[in-house]
Design a protein around this motif. Structure first.
Motif, PDB file in Angstrom:
ATOM      1  N   VAL A 154       0.964  -1.248   0.072  1.00 42.42           N
ATOM      2  CA  VAL A 154       0.166   0.137   0.094  1.00 42.42           C
ATOM      3  C   VAL A 154       0.929   1.314  -0.011  1.00 42.42           C
ATOM      4  O   VAL A 154       1.889   1.424   0.580  1.00 42.42           O
ATOM      5  CB  VAL A 154      -0.959   0.037   1.220  1.00 42.42           C
ATOM      6  N   PHE A 155       0.541   2.271  -0.854  1.00 48.23           N
ATOM      7  CA  PHE A 155       1.219   3.385  -0.844  1.00 48.23           C
ATOM      8  C   PHE A 155       0.235   4.566  -0.755  1.00 48.23           C
ATOM      9  O   PHE A 155      -1.032   4.316  -1.227  1.00 48.23           O
ATOM     10  CB  PHE A 155       2.185   3.558  -2.217  1.00 48.23           C
ATOM     11  N   PHE A 156       0.535   6.033  -0.376  1.00 47.42           N
ATOM     12  CA  PHE A 156      -0.238   6.781  -0.185  1.00 47.42           C
ATOM     13  C   PHE A 156       0.278   8.056  -1.290  1.00 47.42           C
ATOM     14  O   PHE A 156       1.566   8.215  -1.335  1.00 47.42           O
ATOM     15  CB  PHE A 156      -0.191   7.747   1.017  1.00 47.42           C
ATOM     16  N   GLY A 157      -0.621   8.696  -1.866  1.00 48.40           N
ATOM     17  CA  GLY A 157      -0.111   9.841  -2.754  1.00 48.40           C
ATOM     18  C   GLY A 157       0.425  11.004  -1.644  1.00 48.40           C
ATOM     19  O   GLY A 157      -0.139  11.217  -0.602  1.00 48.40           O
ATOM     20  N   GLN A 158       1.321  11.588  -2.185  1.00 49.75           N
ATOM     21  CA  GLN A 158       1.910  12.570  -1.476  1.00 49.75           C
ATOM     22  C   GLN A 158       1.947  14.139  -2.197  1.00 49.75           C
ATOM     23  O   GLN A 158       1.812  13.805  -3.817  1.00 49.75           O
ATOM     24  CB  GLN A 158       3.131  12.652  -0.804  1.00 49.75           C
ATOM     25  N   ASN A 159       1.964  15.331  -1.762  1.00 53.11           N
ATOM     26  CA  ASN A 159       1.362  16.538  -2.454  1.00 53.11           C
ATOM     27  C   ASN A 159       2.585  16.892  -3.549  1.00 53.11           C
ATOM     28  O   ASN A 159       2.465  18.055  -4.132  1.00 53.11           O
ATOM     29  CB  ASN A 159       1.108  17.621  -1.750  1.00 53.11           C
ATOM     30  N   ASP A 160       3.678  15.967  -3.613  1.00 56.51           N
ATOM     31  CA  ASP A 160       4.740  16.400  -4.840  1.00 56.51           C
ATOM     32  C   ASP A 160       4.458  15.682  -6.023  1.00 56.51           C
ATOM     33  O   ASP A 160       5.457  15.714  -7.008  1.00 56.51           O
ATOM     34  CB  ASP A 160       6.056  16.370  -4.326  1.00 56.51           C
ATOM     35  N   GLY A 161       3.342  15.073  -6.147  1.00 54.91           N
ATOM     36  CA  GLY A 161       2.911  14.190  -7.232  1.00 54.91           C
ATOM     37  C   GLY A 161       3.792  12.913  -7.173  1.00 54.91           C
ATOM     38  O   GLY A 161       3.782  12.178  -8.373  1.00 54.91           O
ATOM     39  N   THR A 162       4.233  12.390  -6.224  1.00 50.10           N
ATOM     40  CA  THR A 162       5.050  10.985  -6.117  1.00 50.10           C
ATOM     41  C   THR A 162       4.033  10.332  -4.914  1.00 50.10           C
ATOM     42  O   THR A 162       3.278  10.678  -4.056  1.00 50.10           O
ATOM     43  CB  THR A 162       6.318  10.994  -5.796  1.00 50.10           C
ATOM     44  N   LEU A 163       4.624   9.062  -4.620  1.00 47.54           N
ATOM     45  CA  LEU A 163       4.137   7.978  -3.600  1.00 47.54           C
ATOM     46  C   LEU A 163       5.055   8.037  -2.495  1.00 47.54           C
ATOM     47  O   LEU A 163       6.216   8.335  -2.242  1.00 47.54           O
ATOM     48  CB  LEU A 163       3.863   6.762  -4.165  1.00 47.54           C
ATOM     49  N   MET A 164       4.233   7.425  -1.324  1.00 44.84           N
ATOM     50  CA  MET A 164       5.039   7.157   0.004  1.00 44.84           C
ATOM     51  C   MET A 164       4.523   5.946   0.641  1.00 44.84           C
ATOM     52  O   MET A 164       3.357   5.781   0.518  1.00 44.84           O
ATOM     53  CB  MET A 164       5.235   8.279   0.869  1.00 44.84           C
ATOM     54  N   SER A 165       5.533   5.057   1.107  1.00 44.60           N
ATOM     55  CA  SER A 165       4.956   3.836   1.709  1.00 44.60           C
ATOM     56  C   SER A 165       4.000   4.182   3.100  1.00 44.60           C
ATOM     57  O   SER A 165       3.824   5.320   3.418  1.00 44.60           O
ATOM     58  CB  SER A 165       6.275   3.196   2.301  1.00 44.60           C
ATOM     59  N   LEU A 166       3.430   3.099   3.430  1.00 45.19           N
ATOM     60  CA  LEU A 166       2.460   3.375   4.505  1.00 45.19           C
ATOM     61  C   LEU A 166       3.079   3.920   5.884  1.00 45.19           C
ATOM     62  O   LEU A 166       2.730   4.801   6.515  1.00 45.19           O
ATOM     63  CB  LEU A 166       1.986   1.652   4.942  1.00 45.19           C
ATOM     64  N   ASP A 167       4.482   3.113   6.155  1.00 42.63           N
ATOM     65  CA  ASP A 167       4.879   3.620   7.534  1.00 42.63           C
ATOM     66  C   ASP A 167       5.256   5.110   7.085  1.00 42.63           C
ATOM     67  O   ASP A 167       5.421   5.826   8.061  1.00 42.63           O
ATOM     68  CB  ASP A 167       6.064   2.967   7.579  1.00 42.63           C
ATOM     69  N   TYR A 168       5.877   5.400   5.986  1.00 46.56           N
ATOM     70  CA  TYR A 168       6.083   7.309   5.881  1.00 46.56           C
ATOM     71  C   TYR A 168       5.051   7.937   5.818  1.00 46.56           C
ATOM     72  O   TYR A 168       5.215   8.999   6.442  1.00 46.56           O
ATOM     73  CB  TYR A 168       6.937   7.051   4.263  1.00 46.56           C
ATOM     74  N   ALA A 169       3.856   7.558   5.369  1.00 44.59           N
ATOM     75  CA  ALA A 169       2.619   8.301   5.417  1.00 44.59           C
ATOM     76  C   ALA A 169       2.130   8.399   6.759  1.00 44.59           C
ATOM     77  O   ALA A 169       1.846   9.604   7.055  1.00 44.59           O
ATOM     78  CB  ALA A 169       1.555   7.720   4.549  1.00 44.59           C
ATOM     79  N   VAL A 170       2.273   7.397   7.772  1.00 45.66           N
ATOM     80  CA  VAL A 170       1.987   7.698   8.980  1.00 45.66           C
ATOM     81  C   VAL A 170       2.898   8.691   9.926  1.00 45.66           C
ATOM     82  O   VAL A 170       2.431   9.235  10.624  1.00 45.66           O
ATOM     83  CB  VAL A 170       1.756   6.249   9.770  1.00 45.66           C
ATOM     84  N   LYS A 171       4.011   8.504   9.341  1.00 44.38           N
ATOM     85  CA  LYS A 171       5.027   9.540  10.139  1.00 44.38           C
ATOM     86  C   LYS A 171       4.933  10.798   9.399  1.00 44.38           C
ATOM     87  O   LYS A 171       5.146  11.731  10.400  1.00 44.38           O
ATOM     88  CB  LYS A 171       6.516   8.955   9.661  1.00 44.38           C
TER      89      LYS A 171
END
Length: 525
Positions: free
Chosen positions: A229-246
């Protein structure tokens, strides 16, 4: 074996979802009404595309989500963490209180445990005074059991992170691993108050991000899908689940950037202005080398001024559900309010009682939708004036995003883009790609993973080349932590700005690295 990926983007009106194959070709797509609890809309959209595609569930290996959960929580002041905010900066910053200038209701929600500790650094990296570790231990004991998230901000931590790092160690030692810790040096740039606000907001939405992540993972499991699972971030790229929660603050405004990335992919354009028309708003952004242009200004989030990275987006109150009000004297108003996801019930063409922007377009024959007979009684002359005003609103917004007076390529995406004409003033050409209605979900699905670093380096200690290499290496490490494949990383952006106002020949370097998803087939956690 084929590998499939899901892309989902939650908007104010619709939740869009797509299923792509290994060649990033769309196998199935849907637009589902966004629900009040958000999660139900996500699950409904996901279930629909999976059933329609009828592909083996075990071959769906990646799932990407662009969500408004964190934005909504801040705006609504709901579901926020119990936080403590520690500023390391006494005696230098005693005159300015934490959360100054923040709206009263947000300060009331986040300002229960605010602390000021001796320490911090000067702009050239020298200590203002040594870190008061004894005070930090006292604070940790005082907030133990009362907070579940801590924001730590130190004066000029982008120059030296040592005091923030040590404070984090002390808090972690006393409060344990369960408590989330946000460090300002990892979130914002130079500018104490804005960076502090961004860090506090990040700390406040950790639980919201975790709940969204857990809900998404649970929904996938219910469908028998074991995907990364990955989350979208506001620079147009993705981040991992752990990174998104941090770093949940980086999900804010990811919707428009997903649309920009999707527009770039669908049209093979690297530089253009993208107009994303939804049900409630129209968002206009700029593609530069296939990525969204970043804002150089401080940005307000929920009324709090922040300086973490944000896309350069102009939003106007015009969408498919925008309410049009006609007056007896022949005047009218366009929005800014909208019927939002109630369009299929409220709009005149669907049997409702509210005149919307979509009704105007249908009445004028611009769009084939619903029952045109339900708007046939409207004054065509007045509707033409309304429509011209709608188009003019978009053209003015496009002009605001230009850096020159010359015409520029414009890409129209979003479900509401059908409202706009084939030509716009100020546009050299208008491109409306196939599948433009789900460009945001496609953008979420096809995006790369990135890492960014922004640091101030003193060139009296190391030369510029060394500083650039250090920043590049750090950016690559951040990308790997966010879920990128270490073997396929590239540097996509470098900014090197000499800081004349700082002694010691200082420079601010910002580097972004991006790469494809790491192809590790591991089960969900």
């Amino acid at each position: 074996m084929s590998i499939y990926r899901i892309g989902i983007d939650v908007g104010g009106t619709h939740t869009d979802a797509v299923l792509l194959d290994e060649n990033n070709q769309v196998i199935s797509e849907t637009k589902s009404p966004t629900t009040e609890d958000v999660g139900t809309g996500i699950y409904t959209a996901m279930k629909k595309i999976i059933e329609e595609a009828n592909v083996p569930r075990e071959q769906i290996k990646f799932a990407m989500l662009g969500t408004t959960h964190c934005t909504n929580a801040i705006v609504e002041r709901r579901r926020l963490n119990n936080i403590a905010a520690i500023r390391i900066g006494a005696p230098a910053t005693l005159a300015v209180k934490t959360l100054i200038g923040v709206p009263d209701d947000l300060r009331e929600a986040l300002g229960k445990y605010l602390y000021l500790v001796k320490g911090g650094h000067e702009f050239d990296g020298r200590e203002i005074t040594s870190l008061d570790e004894e005070h930090l231990y006292q604070i940790a004991e005082e907030i133990k059991g009362k907070v579940d998230s801590v924001a730590i901000t130190s004066v000029f931590s982008p120059v030296s992170q040592t005091h923030e790092a040590r404070a984090s160690e002390i808090i972690r030692e006393v409060l344990g691993e369960e408590v989330a810790i946000s460090l300002s040096s990892e979130i914002g740039s130079v500018g104490l108050l804005e960076r502090e606000n961004a860090t506090i907001i990040n700390a406040a939405v950790v639980n919201v991000a975790k709940t969204a992540a857990d809900g998404f993972v649970h929904a996938l499991k219910n469908e028998g899908i074991e995907a990364k699972v990955f989350f979208g971030q506001n620079d147009g790229t993705l981040m991992s689940l752990d990174y998104a929660v941090k770093y949940p603050i980086f999900t804010i405004a990811c919707g428009p950037t997903n649309s920009l990335r999707g527009a770039s992919y669908l049209t093979k354009s690297s530089d253009a202005i993208v107009v994303d028309v939804g049900g409630t708003t129209t968002d206009i952004g700029v593609l530069m080398q296939s990525f969204p242009r970043e804002s150089s200004l401080a940005v307000e989030i929920g009324g709090a001024r922040t300086n973490f990275r944000m896309p350069d987006i102009v939003s106007i109150g015009l969408g498919g559900g925008t309410i049009i009000r006609m007056k007896d004297n022949g005047e009218f108003t366009i929005g800014p309010d909208s019927v939002g996801y109630h369009l299929p019930e409220k709009s005149l063409i669907f049997g409702g009682d509210t005149l919307t922007a979509t009704d105007v377009a249908v009445a004028l024959g611009k769009v084939e939708l619903g029952d045109p007979s339900k708007v046939a009684h409207l004054d065509t002359g007045l509707l033409k004036k309304v429509y011209a005003n709608m188009v003019e609103m978009v053209e003015e917004a496009v002009d605001k995003m230009k850096t020159s007076a010359e015409d520029a390529s414009v890409i129209l995406v979003g479900g509401g883009s059908i409202l706009l004409p084939e030509a716009l003033k100020g546009a050299s050409k208008v491109i409306r790609p196939k599948r433009s209605g789900v460009a945001n979900a496609i953008g979420a699905a096809i995006s790369q993973v990135s890492g960014q670093v922004e640091r101030i380096y003193k060139l009296t200690e190391i030369d510029r080349d060394q500083a650039l290499e250090m920043a590049k290496d750090e950016a690559k490490q951040e990308a790997i932590k966010a879920g990128a494949d270490p073997d396929h990383l590239i540097i996509v952006d470098i900014e090197d700005v000499p800081l004349a106002y700082l002694p010691g020949n200082a420079t601010r370097i910002r580097v972004k690295a991006a790469g494809d998803l790491a192809q590790l087939e591991v089960p969900m956690s």
